[in-house]
Design a protein around this motif. Structure first.
Motif: not given
Lengths: 786, 101
Positions: B62, B84, B86-87, B89-93, B96
């Motif tokens: 980020l 990764i 899915s991670v 996805m969970m964080t909205g990355f 970004l």
């Protein structure tokens, strides 16, 4: 209907007027009738008396004439006694000179004239104007025995005889009744030698008297000294009946008195019943004979004209009154016509047609005034209706807005019960009944990180102001408690916000509790609210609470935190004063004691599930209140905590120092645990990530830089869920209250931090933090794969 | 954990090899410091051999993304594995970064 009413008004008015007029008429006529009756009576008496006087005078004159003529002739007779045959001449001449006379006898004592024999009586008879003379006296007619002959002889003076039947030489007795004036004849020595008698037809006299008829039905009578009828329209009564005859059969004192008076030669007038007819009897004696003449006049005749007059007057009055009635009635009806129009108009207006045009009425009389005020009334009704309509619209709008406000307010309250059907450790039931559309009570609860956060509150006052404050309070509770698990701190924050700008001095009594579901530990803070009830297996009673100020009173107030450990199955019963202060019609309150008694009885019965407790309380308080209005908002919230221990089937633990370099060791431990419990590779990696984030957080924040400490990670499974319990001895650190990151923000706006706790929440099923006995205890739960 | 950085024209490629856990993030934070120098151009983070990423690793990504944004460059994340992803996805990355397969 309207027609009838108006008719009846005009008719009624006319009847009253006519009745009044009738009363006046009756009074006036009564006086008039009485007066005129007297006048008529006086007039009638005068009239009849006059007629009677005239008649009596006439009869007396006739009799007197007879008397004079007789006496004159008798004088001649006395001078010529020596010429018996000349007697015939005298007889004839007296009849010739007096056409009224019937006959004349000059009779002498038996053998007075020797040459003439036993009988000598010169007799002249007027037979319809033809005068015949005869000599009377024979063996069949011995005249000197008869009354008319004897009376003057015995009395030695002239006298009138009673009526008798005339002797007729042919028929012996004629039918004709006569009366005679008899004079004794004397010789020069004054010795009685005979009787001269002059006959007068009673019939003729009777006709003379009877001809007097002052009234159509009046008649005349004449009675002799003995009361015998000499003149009477009923010829059967003549000579055979006296005035007293009838009274022997039917005693009648008035007739007897009349008879006596007439016999006595009195003069007068009497009112009496004659043969059943009310009559006036006028009577007067004849001077010559002493007989009494009477005129009988029926009262109906006397007053005939008078009665006719009365009848015509009454007739005229009645007809007049009836005419009056009709005329008045029609005049009044005519005058009231505008009223009828008004009535029609009023009904039209009453039926809702307010704009109906009123009829023009230009007269300035009462009806004109009524018309005018009716117009004014109509105008002001129209205005009022407009006003009312506006007010109603406004009211309706306010009402519907209030309804929406109520819906919004109610929507803020939890309304799905049971709220946690999947959980077997907690059951909640709540109910809020506002006294008005909107209320100032609130309750709320939710589970965050295996903690049940709940509150109940009561805003001072009721209605809209209270409801605004309630909404703010509830919103703040949610906002603050999202990142704060300590009830006292939640309340303290609430209090600081609410105290600011609280110009209306509103306040909220509040109880906030945070129940840690894994342990049953209850932290709570009471801000001036009623102490909740605890109903458990061992008994029922009040939860001890500190006396803090209500929220919104003093911004700097420090709220005290209390805690207790709940036994499994315990029900916490929270309520507002709407329950304890519910009033019945007699203004008696439900009171705490009743509520506690009820709780105790439920405890004894062993049934105190939240739904049952709230419903039972509601039912009892409603029964108590009865017909009375609900005086305050009523809110109840019951929470039952049931702790279930499942047997641990797997347990493994690892202790690390707070060194980041130990993280790979942690990863290896997690891989091992996950593999042993059947998690797949992908899930294992995610769990690894969650636990690593949690442990790194502890290393970074619970142990500030330069401090050392241990971190214990314990993995436990009961066959259903896997729990990772992370304990440390560092400073209190609660990662669950950290603000959530917003993952929708752009890169420029995203915070660098906060991702760890976010990932933990995403990956794990539950997160729970407890600070106990100097330890931070963070429990992460993940369901085992099936 | 190993980072190999190669530059060709304005495109800089960083090859990430191994597990990017918390300690590894500290380890390679210098490499990411260097990468920001190229942030005016295009930086490709080649994750073909990246096995795991923790939140501290995500923070490095980020920070680089923010630096690129301020310099007008861009960051491309290449070939992330499913875990990764899915991670991300969970964080909205996922939103970004430009993700390349």
């Amino acid at each position: 209907m309207k027609q009838e009413k108006q008719k009846s008004l005009s008719t009624r008015l006319s009847i009253w007027i006519v009745l009044f007029a009738a009363v006046i008429f009756i009074a006036a006529l009564g006086v008039f009738f009485a007066e005129s009756r007297n006048a008529v009576r006086r007039e009638a008496i005068n009239n009849a008396t006059q007629v009677l006087d005239n008649t009596v005078q006439r009869v007396d004159n006739i009799l007197k004439g007879v008397k004079v003529a007789t006496e004159n002739t008798a004088w001649l007779v006395g001078r010529h006694l020596d010429e018996p045959d000349s007697m015939f001449t005298y007889c004839r001449s007296i009849l010739q000179n007096n056409p009224n006379l019937n006959g004349c006898s000059i009779a002498f004592e038996p053998f007075h004239y020797r040459q003439k024999g036993l009988y000598f009586s010169a007799y002249a008879l007027n037979e319809n104007g033809r005068i015949q003379t005869t000599q009377e006296g024979n063996d069949h007619y011995q005249y000197f025995y008869l009354d008319w002959y004897q009376l003057p002889k015995l009395l030695d003076r002239p006298c009138w005889t009673e009526p008798f039947r005339d002797f007729n030489p042919e028929d012996i007795y004629s039918k004709e009744m006569i009366i005679s004036y008899c004079i004794p004849i004397k010789d020069t020595d004054q010795r009685y030698i005979g009787t001269m008698s002059v006959d007068l037809s009673l019939d003729w006299l009777s006709k003379t008297i009877s001809a007097v008829k002052p009234y159509p039905n009046s008649y005349s009578i004449m009675i002799g000294k003995g009361g015998t009828f000499f003149v009477h329209p009923d010829s059967s009564k003549l000579f055979y009946q006296t005035i007293f005859t009838q009274t022997m059969l039917e005693p009648d004192s008035s007739v007897i008195n009349l008879g006596h008076d007439m016999q006595a030669g009195l003069e007068g007038v009497r009112q009496m019943d004659i043969d059943g007819t009310n009559s006036y009897v006028f009577f007067k004696p004849l001077a010559e004979t002493g007989w009494s003449v009477g005129i009988v006049c029926p009262a109906s005749d006397i007053f005939g004209g008078y009665f006719r007059l009365i009848n015509s007057i009454i007739g005229i009055v009645i007809v007049g009154l009836l005419l009056m009635l009709m005329v008045f009635s029609s005049i009044i009806t005519k005058q009231l016509e505008p009223l009828e129009d008004l009535v029609y108009q009023a009904e039209t207006i009453a039926s809702g047609n307010l704009l109906e045009e009123l009829p023009e009425y230009t007269h300035n009389d009462e009806i004109g005034l009524l018309n005018k005020s009716f117009r004014n009334m109509q105008l002001s009704i129209v205005n009022q209706m407009e006003e009312l309509k506006k007010v109603n619209e406004q009211k309706g709008r306010i009402q519907s807005e209030l309804k929406i406000a109520r819906d919004i307010q109610m929507a803020m309250l939890p309304k799905i019960f049971p709220p946690y059907p999947d959980r077997d450790d907690i059951d909640v039931f709540g109910k809020l009944t506002p006294a008005k559309e909107v209320g100032g009570d609130l309750f709320d609860f939710y589970i965050r990180d295996e903690k049940l956060l709940f509150c109940i509150g009561d805003v001072s006052g009721k209605g809209v102001p209270a409801s605004l404050y309630m909404v703010v309070t509830r919103a703040l509770f949610r906002t603050i408690s999202a990142h704060e698990s300590s009830p006292s701190k939640i309340i303290q924050n609430l209090n600081e916000v609410m105290s600011k700008g609280n110009e209306s001095n509103m306040f909220v009594t509040m109880f906030i509790g945070v129940l840690d579901l894994p342990t049953g530990r209850l932290h709570y803070c009471n801000a001036g609210h009623d102490a909740p009830l605890l109903i458990g297996n061992t008994g029922a009673g009040m939860l001890p609470v500190d006396s803090n100020l209500p929220v919104g009173v003093l911004p700097e107030w420090k709220f005290s935190l209390q805690e207790t450990l709940l036994d499994p199955d315990t029900t916490i019963f929270l309520y507002t004063d709407g329950l304890t202060e519910a009033e019945n019609i007699d203004h008696k309150q439900f009171e705490m004691s009743r509520m506690v008694e009820l709780a105790k009885s439920m405890q004894k019965a062993g049934t105190f599930t939240p739904t049952f407790v709230v419903n039972e309380m509601t039912e009892k308080v409603q029964a108590f209140v009865g017909e009375a209005d609900q005086s305050d908002d009523l809110t109840m919230l019951a929470i039952q905590y049931t702790k279930h221990h499942k047997d641990i089937v797997y347990q493994h633990s690892l202790t690390l120092t707070n060194d980041l370099k130990r993280v790979p060791r942690l990863n290896a431990f997690i891989d091992e645990v996950c593999e042993a419990n059947g998690f797949d590779m992908s899930t294992t990696m995610q769990i690894n990530l969650a636990i690593e984030e949690a442990v790194v957080n502890v290393m970074n924040y619970a142990y500030p830089e330069g401090t050392k400490g241990d971190i214990n990670v314990e993995a436990k499974s009961n066959g259903e869920v896997m729990k990772f319990i992370i304990r440390d001895t560092g400073v209190p650190f609660d990662p669950t209250v950290k603000e959530e990151v917003d993952i929708t923000l752009s890169a420029e706006d995203r915070e660098i931090g906060g991702l760890g706790i976010h990932l933990i929440r995403q990956i794990m099923d539950n997160i729970n933090y407890e600070r106990t006995e100097g330890h931070n205890v963070l429990t992460l739960t993940k369901k085992l794969p099936k | 954990m190993e980072v190999k950085i190669t530059t060709q024209d304005s495109v800089t490629t960083a090859q990430l090899i191994g597990r990017l856990d918390t300690p590894a993030s500290q380890e390679i934070s210098g490499d990411f410091e260097n990468l920001t120098k190229y942030a005016a151009g295009t930086v490709i983070l080649d994750c073909t051999q990246l096995e795991y990423i923790s939140s501290s690793g995500l923070r490095l990504f980020l920070s680089l993304r923010k630096a690129a944004a301020s310099k007008g460059g861009k960051v491309i994340v290449k070939a992330i594995n499913n875990e990764i992803r899915s991670v991300f996805m969970m964080t909205g990355f996922l939103n970004l970064f430009e993700i390349q397969d």
